[in-house]
Motif scaffolding. Structure first.
Motif, PDB file in Angstrom:
ATOM      1  N   ARG A 128       9.757  12.636  44.407  1.00  0.00           N
ATOM      2  CA  ARG A 128       8.780  11.846  43.670  1.00  0.00           C
ATOM      3  C   ARG A 128       8.093  10.830  44.594  1.00  0.00           C
ATOM      4  N   LEU A 129       8.890  10.181  45.456  1.00  0.00           N
ATOM      5  CA  LEU A 129       8.335   9.195  46.385  1.00  0.00           C
ATOM      6  C   LEU A 129       7.339   9.864  47.320  1.00  0.00           C
ATOM      7  N   ARG A 130       7.767  11.003  47.803  1.00  0.00           N
ATOM      8  CA  ARG A 130       6.980  11.714  48.801  1.00  0.00           C
ATOM      9  C   ARG A 130       5.667  12.185  48.205  1.00  0.00           C
ATOM     10  N   GLU A 131       5.744  12.617  46.958  1.00  0.00           N
ATOM     11  CA  GLU A 131       4.573  13.259  46.376  1.00  0.00           C
ATOM     12  C   GLU A 131       3.556  12.283  45.799  1.00  0.00           C
ATOM     13  N   ALA A 132       4.034  11.026  45.522  1.00  0.00           N
ATOM     14  CA  ALA A 132       3.083  10.045  44.999  1.00  0.00           C
ATOM     15  C   ALA A 132       2.027   9.766  46.068  1.00  0.00           C
ATOM     16  N   LYS A 133       0.792   9.681  45.649  1.00  0.00           N
ATOM     17  CA  LYS A 133      -0.279   9.438  46.623  1.00  0.00           C
ATOM     18  C   LYS A 133      -0.771   8.002  46.503  1.00  0.00           C
ATOM     19  N   GLY A 134      -1.581   7.622  47.436  1.00  0.00           N
ATOM     20  CA  GLY A 134      -2.196   6.308  47.366  1.00  0.00           C
ATOM     21  C   GLY A 134      -1.357   5.240  48.030  1.00  0.00           C
ATOM     22  N   PRO A 135      -1.827   4.014  47.934  1.00  0.00           N
ATOM     23  CA  PRO A 135      -1.106   2.928  48.607  1.00  0.00           C
ATOM     24  C   PRO A 135       0.275   2.743  48.001  1.00  0.00           C
ATOM     25  N   ILE A 136       1.193   2.343  48.869  1.00  0.00           N
ATOM     26  CA  ILE A 136       2.564   2.140  48.388  1.00  0.00           C
ATOM     27  C   ILE A 136       3.031   0.740  48.765  1.00  0.00           C
ATOM     28  N   TRP A 137       3.686   0.085  47.807  1.00  0.00           N
ATOM     29  CA  TRP A 137       4.196  -1.275  48.000  1.00  0.00           C
ATOM     30  C   TRP A 137       5.717  -1.251  48.060  1.00  0.00           C
ATOM     31  N   ILE A 138       6.228  -1.791  49.147  1.00  0.00           N
ATOM     32  CA  ILE A 138       7.680  -1.833  49.303  1.00  0.00           C
ATOM     33  C   ILE A 138       8.118  -3.287  49.396  1.00  0.00           C
ATOM     34  N   VAL A 139       9.116  -3.643  48.600  1.00  0.00           N
ATOM     35  CA  VAL A 139       9.695  -4.994  48.687  1.00  0.00           C
ATOM     36  C   VAL A 139      11.147  -4.824  49.117  1.00  0.00           C
ATOM     37  N   MET A 140      11.493  -5.444  50.227  1.00  0.00           N
ATOM     38  CA  MET A 140      12.876  -5.329  50.691  1.00  0.00           C
ATOM     39  C   MET A 140      13.241  -6.541  51.537  1.00  0.00           C
ATOM     40  N   VAL A 143      15.269   5.912  52.324  1.00  0.00           N
ATOM     41  CA  VAL A 143      14.072   5.767  51.497  1.00  0.00           C
ATOM     42  C   VAL A 143      12.823   6.001  52.352  1.00  0.00           C
ATOM     43  N   LEU A 144      12.812   5.366  53.522  1.00  0.00           N
ATOM     44  CA  LEU A 144      11.620   5.502  54.367  1.00  0.00           C
ATOM     45  C   LEU A 144      11.488   6.911  54.920  1.00  0.00           C
ATOM     46  N   ALA A 145      12.631   7.529  55.228  1.00  0.00           N
ATOM     47  CA  ALA A 145      12.586   8.914  55.703  1.00  0.00           C
ATOM     48  C   ALA A 145      12.019   9.808  54.616  1.00  0.00           C
ATOM     49  N   ALA A 146      12.398   9.531  53.365  1.00  0.00           N
ATOM     50  CA  ALA A 146      11.868  10.326  52.264  1.00  0.00           C
ATOM     51  C   ALA A 146      10.364  10.128  52.171  1.00  0.00           C
ATOM     52  N   LEU A 147       9.895   8.885  52.337  1.00  0.00           N
ATOM     53  CA  LEU A 147       8.457   8.614  52.280  1.00  0.00           C
ATOM     54  C   LEU A 147       7.732   9.327  53.416  1.00  0.00           C
ATOM     55  N   ALA A 148       8.393   9.334  54.563  1.00  0.00           N
ATOM     56  CA  ALA A 148       7.763   9.955  55.722  1.00  0.00           C
ATOM     57  C   ALA A 148       7.921  11.465  55.695  1.00  0.00           C
ATOM     58  N   GLY A 149       8.708  11.948  54.746  1.00  0.00           N
ATOM     59  CA  GLY A 149       8.922  13.388  54.657  1.00  0.00           C
ATOM     60  C   GLY A 149       9.784  13.918  55.776  1.00  0.00           C
ATOM     61  N   ASP A 150      10.624  13.074  56.296  1.00  0.00           N
ATOM     62  CA  ASP A 150      11.499  13.515  57.386  1.00  0.00           C
ATOM     63  C   ASP A 150      12.829  13.967  56.794  1.00  0.00           C
ATOM     64  N   PRO A 151      13.194  15.198  56.954  1.00  0.00           N
ATOM     65  CA  PRO A 151      14.415  15.678  56.302  1.00  0.00           C
ATOM     66  C   PRO A 151      15.695  15.290  57.035  1.00  0.00           C
ATOM     67  N   GLN A 206       0.655   6.112  58.762  1.00  0.00           N
ATOM     68  CA  GLN A 206      -0.350   7.065  59.220  1.00  0.00           C
ATOM     69  C   GLN A 206      -0.862   7.907  58.068  1.00  0.00           C
ATOM     70  N   GLU A 207      -0.026   8.105  57.066  1.00  0.00           N
ATOM     71  CA  GLU A 207      -0.412   8.981  55.963  1.00  0.00           C
ATOM     72  C   GLU A 207      -1.055   8.231  54.820  1.00  0.00           C
ATOM     73  N   ARG A 208      -0.597   7.008  54.591  1.00  0.00           N
ATOM     74  CA  ARG A 208      -1.117   6.274  53.436  1.00  0.00           C
ATOM     75  C   ARG A 208      -1.043   4.779  53.699  1.00  0.00           C
ATOM     76  N   GLU A 209      -1.671   4.077  52.800  1.00  0.00           N
ATOM     77  CA  GLU A 209      -1.706   2.629  52.934  1.00  0.00           C
ATOM     78  C   GLU A 209      -0.346   2.062  52.499  1.00  0.00           C
ATOM     79  N   VAL A 210       0.274   1.273  53.394  1.00  0.00           N
ATOM     80  CA  VAL A 210       1.609   0.739  53.087  1.00  0.00           C
ATOM     81  C   VAL A 210       1.570  -0.784  53.065  1.00  0.00           C
ATOM     82  N   HIS A 211       2.110  -1.341  52.013  1.00  0.00           N
ATOM     83  CA  HIS A 211       2.290  -2.795  51.950  1.00  0.00           C
ATOM     84  C   HIS A 211       3.775  -3.075  51.953  1.00  0.00           C
ATOM     85  N   VAL A 212       4.216  -3.899  52.881  1.00  0.00           N
ATOM     86  CA  VAL A 212       5.632  -4.251  52.918  1.00  0.00           C
ATOM     87  C   VAL A 212       5.770  -5.759  52.769  1.00  0.00           C
TER      88      VAL A 212
END
Lengths: 427, 848, 188
Positions: B110-122, B406-414, B139-145
């Motif tokens: 679900r994380l990987r497939e969602a498109k558009g900017p993503i906001w991460i709070v950690m 989580v970030l690996a999932a976002l980056a699509g890294d298995p 590189q793939e999408r707009e990221v806000h951390v």
């Protein structure tokens, strides 16, 4: 005379007996429930803590053992001192009081253990662990002293009872009652040989019981005297404890005797003179106790240990207990200098109740206050009892009363045979 | 790890164990490192607010049971903080939410497939792997951390940015400093380098000409403040004035005279004299200045003008893209709804990766359990840049995810985290815990005083308020993230000794003026909100300042609910004006020590540096009529230096972890039933750790009716739980009151039992327990020596291992050299304790 | 007055009086006797195990030393219970089809451990270290009995505390408290 006395001791139970019996029975049930609850859940249901490792249970223990002492004092020491004329009428009552008080006391050393089920480790017996109790501690001696005291008191009491039980066997109204009394009278026939043996046995038991009056409470006092805790660590403890025990014991004798005398109309038997004597003894032992308080404070001042000094003279959160104790144990007994007070039933009863309260508080002051204010201020603590603590304390009074009411109902509480013999000897 | 060998139930089974009643469950195939009974240690790392501290994890039969500092790691140097020690309990915390809203595979997809900017709070991060993964996602999408931490170092970075043009980190040379000034700072017990800096500071505390001088000013005492030679109680808002006066005296920043005078006027004469003396000291000797992270940025800039540090590095923390949370898609391991008062609607659609169902987790759409640091691979960096390989010590017992996952999932890294952090190439680092040569390179920079700084200072000086509300980190719960940890909840506060909750801490004068007594419930109100909590008067607290600690008053996890009040409700500003009003209610404060004075006894003698120690009357064998105990052969003893004990209490937690000490909860602590074998007493500003003193003539031993407490030939006072019947006579008779009683069945039967040290008996209800000098370690050392046919190697105790300053030393009697500062506690009682204390030395500056 | 009881009642009465004294004494003594019987410790009971392992065959017939399987006995606290892998080391080839060994093969195939019954056990608060005993020259049989003669292992001794102390005190040369007899030698 004897028939009249036996009859007077066995009225059909009136409403007040039933009411008292019901109340004491209820408190006894409370005690059973709370004791079971404590053992099943842990002594944490009490208010004890660290630093106050001992509290109500040990206070109650010392209090009840102390109560017992007057009984043995009256029945054994006064017997040996041939004070029979005023000793006899109250000796059975006080002896019974001893027995029942020791039963109350005896519960606590077991009940207060973290693991009551291993309480038998305090007794020396060959175990498969290859270890023995540690005899430098006061507690195995405590266990031995209390069990000895109970056994000797029980024997003394029972031996004294035999002639009276035999009389009841012969006088009881129903066959069933006679048969039951016969079982306990052990075939007593009252012949001269039996009397001779009885007298020797009784005398011997009195001689054995007499040193116990001194030793038991001295052993109990060493539970504290061998400790380093402020307020405990003093050689004063044994005499101070024994005097205090007899002091409170006489108060309990009076608290029991005065109503008995009233309800059973025994004013002619338990005379004012007897009560007067009890009050005098109470005053005398009370003064010894007061001297103890004085020396305790002087000692703290004189050797100057800061912990001891601050305990004796500093602020203490439970100082109300101390001042109540002083009022009850120092001030109140002074009224018994007056002959009028010694002859006033109300003054005796109220004074004795105050002394009982005072002596209970004395143990509170020694045990709890000292523990609360130990050597390191950082480890100072506080203490407040829980409802379980209060319930168990009340329960012991209930249980004591419960046993005592049964005793009044079924056992001759005046040693008629001894009284008869005394009159016989005198005339 | 397959299965535990030897089905040793930690269950007491009576005196006899019958043949055939238990089972032995051997391995099917034994892993090579597993030897039943052996302690297997792994190097790993824990991170707090992004900074790594290297640890050594001890495991038994595959179970991690203990965490200690890694001597090779620069942030630990072997020492621990309380929270590091306590993290082992979190691993087995039954309150951890174990159920994800969906499998990780589904959530990751679900994380990987969602498109558009993503906001991460950690929480703040320092891991290069995380940085790399974030870059790939960017590189793939707009990221806000947004890096969310209530105790963030934002002000420090902002201040340093003012002084240096960019945020830099100061690598303080604590060991090299002759003068250490802590301005509203607690560098030795909290912060990214606490154990290491504490150790470094302690190394200069031996009496003599080279002894350092520690200056501390703070609204309420902190552990660092208790070891200070010159301590000043001052409201946090006045620290700026103090700093201006110091800088003015030293003329190290171009501050107009008029401003300096105004600052001096704001201070009372005592504070002015203190500042002048500190300035003198800083002028004459090499000094460093620590400033608390809650102080305004400009104070940090000013501090750098004052101490002009030479060792500067780039910060290891990753820079955020945003500071405010405008949206949230993923929230990891933080609680902005509570701590920032964030509108729950903002996180409504987010995935929460965390440990507990806290306020934010409840507001989020889905939930994934967060991996404990000992369940996953990561590579956090220390404050000085050193990279650590944090390796897991056990396989998670349920499905969990880490930040890297989580970030690996976002980056699509298995690939899994182990491969991502490149662990296979780091074999040596996995053994030592640190990657060699990764310390941050020093940066050359000189501080300059910004043009508008004086205006800012002037503005700050204008800020006057009658009562300041100062929000502080909790020494136990930090910002609240450890609120689920029962060890930390029950750990007495180093200063107030409060457990299970917080209080409004205030000075005696303020309290008297407002008619407030201890345990009166007060209402604290700021512009943002109000809370009610009991007040507590603290000796050495500044007037006009109320300190409230963070971390309490949370609704989840269960043990944190209903204790304390949440300081976050007062707003995120950490120093702000407020009001305090007394209510007519009272609430108990659960404390383990209430009397903090010596009461006329000589318990913590203090020596002034340069003056001779006259302590002969407090040590040596007192006269006795009894024969003395033989001291032949191996004899154990301990030495505790009250001079360098900060009271941080990590030893208490270490002892708890090592010795299976239960927690009892607030109600029983209130009754005086806390179980810690080791406690840290405080008298004034002297901390005195007290555990069993192992008296040669022990008052506990002769009163036990069953011989359950005895003396061993090597000088230990032994406690035999299985022989104890629970008379508590020993505890009554112990003048040190170090014995603890199991009033109820306190031992845990849930997952936390997995943490139990199998070398130590789990005590049952009704028995007494106390410090054993870690006898299990002594006997283990003996057994090893016997098997290997060599003399015994002196073991360490758990408290000694944890102590960051090395105040606790354990060894053979002859190894602990005699010291003129040595004294015995309650010496006149004749107990001949084996634990000896070294008297506190203070090094005050002589004035005038 | 008529007698309340028949003369025969005397005998019953005396017996009852005696019983009042004797019964408590018996109640005290009986558990002391009982705990010393093999019943309490299970000593002598040959325990049925999931695998019909015969020590007589392995030790006496094949001459395999104890240490071959219990391989940490010389150095560690635990003697070491052989893993399934250890069994299969030989029984992969020898007796590989034996029905008696079916549970071992099942364990190996499924990865589920064999759950043996513990025969020689001490309570959890006793920390026994095999290694130091072996290093001190205590033979296995001193506690475990002649295991090589046991078809099914049984407990040879009660393994009560006085059993341990007998030997520790003997080595010690008396009852004084030394390294061998101090409490924390075994209890921690």
């Amino acid at each position: 005379m004897s028939d009249d006395l036996y009859a007077r001791m066995r009225p059909s139970p009136g409403l007040h007996w039933w009411l008292a019996f019901g109340a004491c029975g209820a408190l006894t049930s409370l005690l059973v429930v709370l004791a079971t609850y404590t053992i099943a859940t842990g002594v944490g249901v009490w208010g004890n803590n660290v630093p106050v490792g001992w509290a109500f249970a040990i206070i109650n223990f010392v209090f009840w053992v102390g109560i017992g002492h007057a009984g043995t004092f009256i029945s054994a020491i006064l017997y040996l001192l041939e004070q029979n004329r005023w000793r006899n009428p109250i000796s059975r009552i006080s002896e019974t009081m001893t027995l029942f008080a020791v039963i109350q006391a005896g519960m606590f050393p077991v009940l207060h253990l973290g693991r009551a089920w291993f309480g038998y480790w305090l007794f020396p017996y060959p175990d498969v662990m290859g270890v023995w109790p540690q005899v430098k501690s006061a507690l195995p001696w405590d266990a031995a002293a209390i069990s000895t005291y109970f056994l000797v008191s029980l024997l003394f009491w029972f031996v004294g009872l035999i002639p009276d039980l035999a009389a009841l066997r012969d006088h009881a109204p129903t066959i069933r009652a006679r048969k039951i009394y016969a079982l306990f009278a052990m075939g007593w026939r009252g012949d001269a040989r039996a009397w001779r043996h009885w007298k020797v046995t009784y005398l011997m038991l009195a001689s054995i019981a007499t040193p116990l009056v001194i030793s038991v409470h001295s052993v109990v006092s060493s539970d504290f005297a061998i400790g380093l805790t402020p307020g405990w660590h003093t050689t004063l403890q044994p005499p101070y404890f024994v005097a205090g025990a007899i002091f409170s014991g006489f108060a309990m004798v009076l608290v029991l005797t005065i109503p008995i005398r009233f309800f059973y109309r025994l004013e002619g038997v338990i005379t004012d003179h007897i009560l007067d004597n009890c009050a005098k003894l109470m005053l005398a032992t009370g003064l010894i106790v007061d001297y103890g308080y004085l020396i305790e404070h002087f000692g703290a001042y004189y050797h100057g240990d800061p912990a001891e000094r601050s305990l004796m003279f500093g602020y203490h959160p439970t100082s109300a207990a101390f001042w109540t104790m002083i009022a009850c144990n120092v001030v109140v007994p002074q009224i018994f200098w007056s002959r009028r007070a010694r002859r006033s039933k109300l003054a005796l009863l109220l004074g004795s109740l105050a002394i009982l309260l005072g002596m209970w508080l004395e143990r509170f002051v020694i045990i709890v206050q000292g523990l609360m204010r130990d050597q390191l201020p950082a480890a100072w603590g506080s203490y407040s009892p829980t409802t379980v603590d209060l319930g168990i304390l009340l329960g012991t009074f209930g249980f004591f009363g419960f046993l005592f009411l049964l005793f009044l109902r079924f056992v001759p509480f005046l040693p008629v045979a001894e009284m008869k013999a005394e009159i016989g000897e005198e005339s | 790890m397959k299965l535990f060998a030897g089905g040793i139930a930690a269950l007491e089974v009576g005196c006899l164990s019958r043949a055939g009643d238990e089972e032995i469950v051997p391995y099917v195939a034994e892993p090579p490192e597993a030897r039943p009974g052996r302690i297997v240690r792994y190097a790993s790392a824990l991170a707090l607010d992004g900074f790594a501290t290297g640890v050594i994890v001890s495991t038994r039969e595959g179970r991690p049971i203990k965490i200690d500092g890694n001597p090779a790691h620069p942030a630990s140097l072997g020492g621990s903080t309380a929270w590091m020690q306590a993290r082992i309990l979190d691993l087995y915390d039954p309150q951890r939410v174990q159920r994800a809203s969906a499998t990780w595979k589904t959530l990751a997809k679900r994380l990987r497939e969602a498109k558009g900017p993503i906001w991460i709070v950690m929480p703040p991060q320092s891991s290069p792997t995380i940085a790399r993964l974030l870059d790939r996602v960017k590189q793939e999408r707009e990221v806000h951390v947004v890096y969310d931490a209530p105790l963030a170092r934002t002000h420090i970075y902002a201040g340093h940015a003012r002084a240096y043009g960019r945020p830099l980190e100061v690598q303080h040379d604590v060991a090299g400093a002759d003068v250490i000034a802590c301005l509203d700072a607690d560098p030795f017990a909290s912060g990214p380098m606490a154990p290491a800096w504490a150790r470094a500071a302690a190394s200069r505390r031996a009496p003599g000409p080279s002894m350092s001088r520690i200056w501390a000013c703070e609204p309420v005492p902190t552990p660092s403040g208790t070891i200070a030679d010159e301590r000043l109680a001052i409201p946090a808002r006045d620290v700026v004035a103090l700093a201006i006066v110091i800088a003015g005296e030293l003329a190290r920043a171009p501050i107009p005279k008029e401003l300096i005078d105004r600052a001096a006027q704001r201070l009372d004469p005592r504070a002015r004299a203190w500042a002048a003396a500190l300035a003198d000291d800083l002028r004459a000797r090499k000094g460093i200045v620590f400033v608390g992270e809650r102080q305004p940025p400009i104070v940090h800039a000013l501090a750098r003008m004052i101490d002009r540090p030479t060792a500067l590095t780039e910060p290891v923390l990753l820079a955020p893209t945003d500071d405010a949370i405008a949206r949230a898609d993923i929230v990891i391991d933080c609680d902005p709804v509570r701590t920032r008062g964030l509108d729950p609607a903002i996180v409504k659609g987010a995935l929460y990766v965390g440990t507990y169902a806290n306020a934010t987790a409840r507001a989020c759409a889905s939930f994934m359990p967060l991996a404990h640091e000992l369940e996953t691979w990561s590579d956090p960096r220390a404050y000085d840049g050193t990279l650590a390989i944090a390796q897991p010590a056990l396989r998670p017992r349920f499905e969990v995810a880490s930040v890297i996952d989580v970030l690996a999932a976002l980056a699509g890294d298995p690939r899994d985290a182990r491969v991502l952090i490149d662990a296979p190439a780091q074999r040596e680092a996995m053994r030592t815990g640190v990657v060699a040569g990764t310390k941050a390179a020093p940066v050359d920079a000189t501080p300059t005083w910004p043009a508008d700084a004086n205006d800012e200072l002037a503005a700050l000086l204008r800020d006057e308020h009658a009562i300041e509300i100062a929000i502080a980190a909790s020494p136990q719960l930090h910002d609240g993230r450890f609120a689920g940890n029962a060890w930390l909840q029950e750990l007495p506060h180093p200063i107030t000794k409060q457990t299970w909750g917080n209080a409004a801490l205030l000075g005696a004068t303020t309290a008297r003026a407002m008619g407030i007594a201890d345990e009166d419930v007060v209402r604290i109100a700021t512009a943002h909100g109000a809370i009610e909590l009991p007040a507590l008067v603290v000796d050495g607290a500044a007037d006009g300042s109320i300190t409230i600690e963070l971390g309490h008053g949370q609704r989840a996890p269960a043990i944190a609910a209903a204790v304390g009040a949440d300081a976050c409700l007062l707003g995120t500003a950490r120093i702000q004006p407020g009001r305090i009003t007394r209510t007519d209610r009272r609430a108990p404060i659960v404390r383990t020590q209430t009397t903090m004075t010596e009461e006329g006894r000589e318990l913590v003698p203090t020596i002034t540096n340069g003056e001779p120690a006259q302590l002969d009357h407090l040590r040596g064998d007192p006269p006795s009529m009894l024969p003395t105990r033989a001291r032949d052969g191996v004899q154990w003893a301990m030495s505790i230096d009250t001079s360098i004990c900060t009271g941080c209490s990590s030893c208490m937690v270490a002892c708890q972890a090592e010795n299976n000490i239960p927690t009892v909860g607030p109600d029983d602590v209130a009754l005086g039933r806390h179980m810690n074998w080791l406690r840290v007493d405080r008298y004034g500003s002297v901390n005195q750790p007290v555990a069993c003193q192992h008296c040669e003539d022990a008052p506990c031993e002769y009163v036990c009716p069953v011989g359950a407490t005895t003396h061993s030939p090597d000088g230990l006072n032994e406690q035999v739980y299985n022989r104890c019947v629970g008379t508590r006579f020993c505890s009554n008779n112990c003048p040190y009151k170090v014995r603890r009683f199991n009033w109820f069945a306190y031992e845990t039967t849930d997952d936390r039992a997995l943490q139990y040290n199998p070398d130590v008996t789990v005590r049952s209800r009704g028995v007494m327990e106390k410090c054993t000098y870690c006898v299990q370690r002594i006997r283990r050392a003996e057994h090893e020596a016997l098997v290997e046919k060599r003399p015994i190697a002196t073991p360490t105790t758990a408290c000694q291992d944890a102590c960051p300053t090395g105040a606790i030393r354990f060894g053979q009697l002859h190894e602990l050299a005699d010291d003129p500062r040595r004294y015995d506690l309650l010496h006149d009682l004749g107990t001949r304790p084996r634990t000896r204390y070294l008297a506190r030395v203070i090094n005050p500056r002589r004035r005038g | 007055m008529a007698a309340l009881y028949k003369p025969a009642a005397n005998r019953i009465y005396r017996a009852a009086a005696l019983a009042i004294v004797v019964t408590p004494a018996l109640l005290i003594v009986a558990p002391m006797v009982c705990v010393r019987t093999p019943y309490a410790s299970g000593a002598g009971d040959a325990i049925a195990q999931p695998v019909a392992f015969d020590h007589r065959h392995h030790v006496r017939d094949d001459g395999i030393a104890c240490v071959y399987c219990h391989d940490s006995v010389e150095t560690e606290a635990s003697a070491g219970m052989p893993s399934t892998a250890r069994c299969m080391g030989c029984h992969g080839q020898v007796w590989s089809e034996s029905p008696e060994l079916a549970p071992v093969r099942a364990s190996w195939a499924n990865g589920t451990p064999i759950r043996w019954k513990r025969v020689n056990a001490v309570p959890s608060y006793v920390y026994f270290h095999h290694g130091v005993h072996v290093q001190a020259g205590v033979a296995c049989r001193e506690c475990h009995g002649a295991v090589e003669d046991m078809a099914r292992v049984y407990r040879a001794h009660a393994l009560t505390m006085d059993f341990c102390l007998d030997c520790h005190r003997r080595e010690n040369g008396g009852r004084s408290i030394t390294r061998l007899t101090t409490c924390s030698t075994c209890h921690r």
